[in-house]
Motif scaffolding. Structure first.
Motif, PDB file in Angstrom:
ATOM      1  N   HIS A  31      78.421  31.523   5.623  1.00  0.00           N
ATOM      2  CA  HIS A  31      79.038  31.950   6.527  1.00  0.00           C
ATOM      3  C   HIS A  31      79.694  31.613   7.772  1.00  0.00           C
ATOM      4  CE1 HIS A  31      81.435  35.562   3.839  1.00  0.00           C
ATOM      5  NE2 HIS A  31      79.986  35.688   3.335  1.00  0.00           N
ATOM      6  N   LYS A  32      78.249  31.444   9.063  1.00  0.00           N
ATOM      7  CA  LYS A  32      78.556  30.863   9.088  1.00  0.00           C
ATOM      8  C   LYS A  32      78.843  29.356   9.882  1.00  0.00           C
ATOM      9  CE  LYS A  32      75.596  34.949  11.483  1.00  0.00           C
ATOM     10  NZ  LYS A  32      74.521  34.006  13.171  1.00  0.00           N
ATOM     11  N   THR A  33      78.253  28.744   8.969  1.00  0.00           N
ATOM     12  CA  THR A  33      79.089  27.172   8.861  1.00  0.00           C
ATOM     13  C   THR A  33      80.451  26.965   8.240  1.00  0.00           C
ATOM     14  OG1 THR A  33      77.860  26.610   7.090  1.00  0.00           O
ATOM     15  CG2 THR A  33      76.231  26.567   9.010  1.00  0.00           C
ATOM     16  N   GLY A  34      80.941  27.677   8.137  1.00  0.00           N
ATOM     17  CA  GLY A  34      82.285  27.918   7.121  1.00  0.00           C
ATOM     18  C   GLY A  34      81.821  26.891   6.410  1.00  0.00           C
ATOM     19  N   LYS A  35      81.544  27.395   5.286  1.00  0.00           N
ATOM     20  CA  LYS A  35      80.674  25.934   3.940  1.00  0.00           C
ATOM     21  C   LYS A  35      81.745  26.506   3.144  1.00  0.00           C
ATOM     22  CE  LYS A  35      77.822  25.231  -0.176  1.00  0.00           C
ATOM     23  NZ  LYS A  35      76.520  25.789  -1.129  1.00  0.00           N
ATOM     24  N   HIS A  36      82.748  27.590   2.780  1.00  0.00           N
ATOM     25  CA  HIS A  36      83.773  27.965   1.712  1.00  0.00           C
ATOM     26  C   HIS A  36      84.918  27.935   2.625  1.00  0.00           C
ATOM     27  CE1 HIS A  36      80.795  28.457  -1.506  1.00  0.00           C
ATOM     28  NE2 HIS A  36      80.335  29.320   0.092  1.00  0.00           N
ATOM     29  N   ASN A  37      85.506  27.318   2.880  1.00  0.00           N
ATOM     30  CA  ASN A  37      86.807  26.599   3.544  1.00  0.00           C
ATOM     31  C   ASN A  37      88.219  27.333   3.331  1.00  0.00           C
ATOM     32  OD1 ASN A  37      87.824  24.900   1.786  1.00  0.00           O
ATOM     33  ND2 ASN A  37      87.990  22.842   2.974  1.00  0.00           N
ATOM     34  N   ASN A  38      87.831  27.840   1.682  1.00  0.00           N
ATOM     35  CA  ASN A  38      89.423  28.967   1.660  1.00  0.00           C
ATOM     36  C   ASN A  38      88.952  30.492   1.638  1.00  0.00           C
ATOM     37  OD1 ASN A  38      87.708  28.779  -0.257  1.00  0.00           O
ATOM     38  ND2 ASN A  38      89.008  29.045  -1.776  1.00  0.00           N
ATOM     39  N   SER A  39      87.523  30.594   1.919  1.00  0.00           N
ATOM     40  CA  SER A  39      86.704  32.193   2.506  1.00  0.00           C
ATOM     41  C   SER A  39      87.878  32.913   3.481  1.00  0.00           C
ATOM     42  CB  SER A  39      85.969  32.147   2.585  1.00  0.00           C
ATOM     43  OG  SER A  39      85.096  31.731   3.786  1.00  0.00           O
ATOM     44  N   TYR A  40      87.730  34.011   3.455  1.00  0.00           N
ATOM     45  CA  TYR A  40      87.921  35.213   4.201  1.00  0.00           C
ATOM     46  C   TYR A  40      87.625  35.219   6.055  1.00  0.00           C
ATOM     47  CZ  TYR A  40      89.798  39.698   7.503  1.00  0.00           C
ATOM     48  OH  TYR A  40      90.115  39.971   7.753  1.00  0.00           O
ATOM     49  N   THR A  41      86.413  34.493   5.889  1.00  0.00           N
ATOM     50  CA  THR A  41      85.902  34.467   7.577  1.00  0.00           C
ATOM     51  C   THR A  41      85.839  33.540   7.437  1.00  0.00           C
ATOM     52  OG1 THR A  41      83.586  33.963   5.916  1.00  0.00           O
ATOM     53  CG2 THR A  41      83.555  36.493   6.612  1.00  0.00           C
ATOM     54  N   TYR A  42      85.886  32.205   7.238  1.00  0.00           N
ATOM     55  CA  TYR A  42      86.566  31.213   7.392  1.00  0.00           C
ATOM     56  C   TYR A  42      86.650  31.393   9.403  1.00  0.00           C
ATOM     57  CZ  TYR A  42      86.480  25.413   7.376  1.00  0.00           C
ATOM     58  OH  TYR A  42      86.774  24.229   7.849  1.00  0.00           O
ATOM     59  N   THR A  43      88.220  31.176   8.844  1.00  0.00           N
ATOM     60  CA  THR A  43      88.936  30.992  10.653  1.00  0.00           C
ATOM     61  C   THR A  43      88.944  32.117  11.396  1.00  0.00           C
ATOM     62  OG1 THR A  43      90.927  32.450   9.276  1.00  0.00           O
ATOM     63  CG2 THR A  43      90.876  30.167   9.603  1.00  0.00           C
ATOM     64  N   ARG A  44      87.988  33.472  10.977  1.00  0.00           N
ATOM     65  CA  ARG A  44      87.834  33.954  11.508  1.00  0.00           C
ATOM     66  C   ARG A  44      86.052  33.915  12.086  1.00  0.00           C
ATOM     67  NH1 ARG A  44      90.686  35.352   7.374  1.00  0.00           N
ATOM     68  NH2 ARG A  44      92.985  37.590   8.094  1.00  0.00           N
ATOM     69  N   ARG A  45      85.825  32.503  12.534  1.00  0.00           N
ATOM     70  CA  ARG A  45      84.365  33.352  13.068  1.00  0.00           C
ATOM     71  C   ARG A  45      84.754  32.727  14.469  1.00  0.00           C
ATOM     72  NH1 ARG A  45      82.868  27.502  10.950  1.00  0.00           N
ATOM     73  NH2 ARG A  45      84.230  27.363  10.517  1.00  0.00           N
ATOM     74  N   PRO A  46      83.659  32.677  15.590  1.00  0.00           N
ATOM     75  CA  PRO A  46      81.937  32.684  14.982  1.00  0.00           C
ATOM     76  C   PRO A  46      81.428  34.806  14.520  1.00  0.00           C
ATOM     77  CG  PRO A  46      82.180  33.757  16.987  1.00  0.00           C
ATOM     78  CD  PRO A  46      83.394  33.036  16.828  1.00  0.00           C
ATOM     79  N   LEU A  47      81.233  34.866  13.199  1.00  0.00           N
ATOM     80  CA  LEU A  47      80.693  35.688  13.020  1.00  0.00           C
ATOM     81  C   LEU A  47      79.244  36.758  13.400  1.00  0.00           C
ATOM     82  CD1 LEU A  47      80.941  34.243   9.761  1.00  0.00           C
ATOM     83  CD2 LEU A  47      83.491  35.371  10.692  1.00  0.00           C
ATOM     84  N   SER A  48      79.110  38.218  13.087  1.00  0.00           N
ATOM     85  CA  SER A  48      77.973  38.487  13.506  1.00  0.00           C
ATOM     86  C   SER A  48      77.651  39.315  12.477  1.00  0.00           C
ATOM     87  CB  SER A  48      77.818  38.942  14.600  1.00  0.00           C
ATOM     88  OG  SER A  48      79.008  40.392  15.103  1.00  0.00           O
TER      89      SER A  48
END
Length: 97
Positions: A31-48
């Motif tokens: 999630h933190k590195t954006g491995k899946h660029n179509n995921s919900y979290t990709y454009t919402r990084r950084p994450l905790s």
């Protein structure tokens, strides 16, 4: 028995993402590195990582993840902060807005 984890991430836009995995460390890193660029979290990084629970029964983990995903923000925040006594009384959604 194989461990499963249900987890909640807080995103940079203050939204919450709930997921399930068998390898929490690896999945959070993805999630933190954006491995899946179509995921919900990709454009919402950084994450905790704000919450996780361990399960030995994958079916219970899946059921719990689905349940949490339906919860309101307030109910998720009660879970995250450990206010377990509040959970039964919090509504699933506020439809009055």
């Amino acid at each position: 028995m194989k461990q499963s984890y249900v987890y909640i991430l807080k995103c940079s836009d203050n939204s919450y993402y709930t997921g399930i995995t068998s390898n929490l460390t690896k999945r959070i890193e993805e999630h933190k590195t954006g491995k899946h660029n179509n995921s919900y979290t990709y454009t919402r990084r950084p994450l905790s990582l704000v919450y996780y629970a361990e399960f030995t029964d994958i079916n219970l983990a899946i059921q719990t993840e689905k349940q949490i995903k339906k919860w309101s923000r307030v109910k998720k925040e009660a879970l995250i902060s450990g206010d377990f006594e509040k959970l039964p009384n919090l509504a699933k959604k506020n439809f009055d807005k």
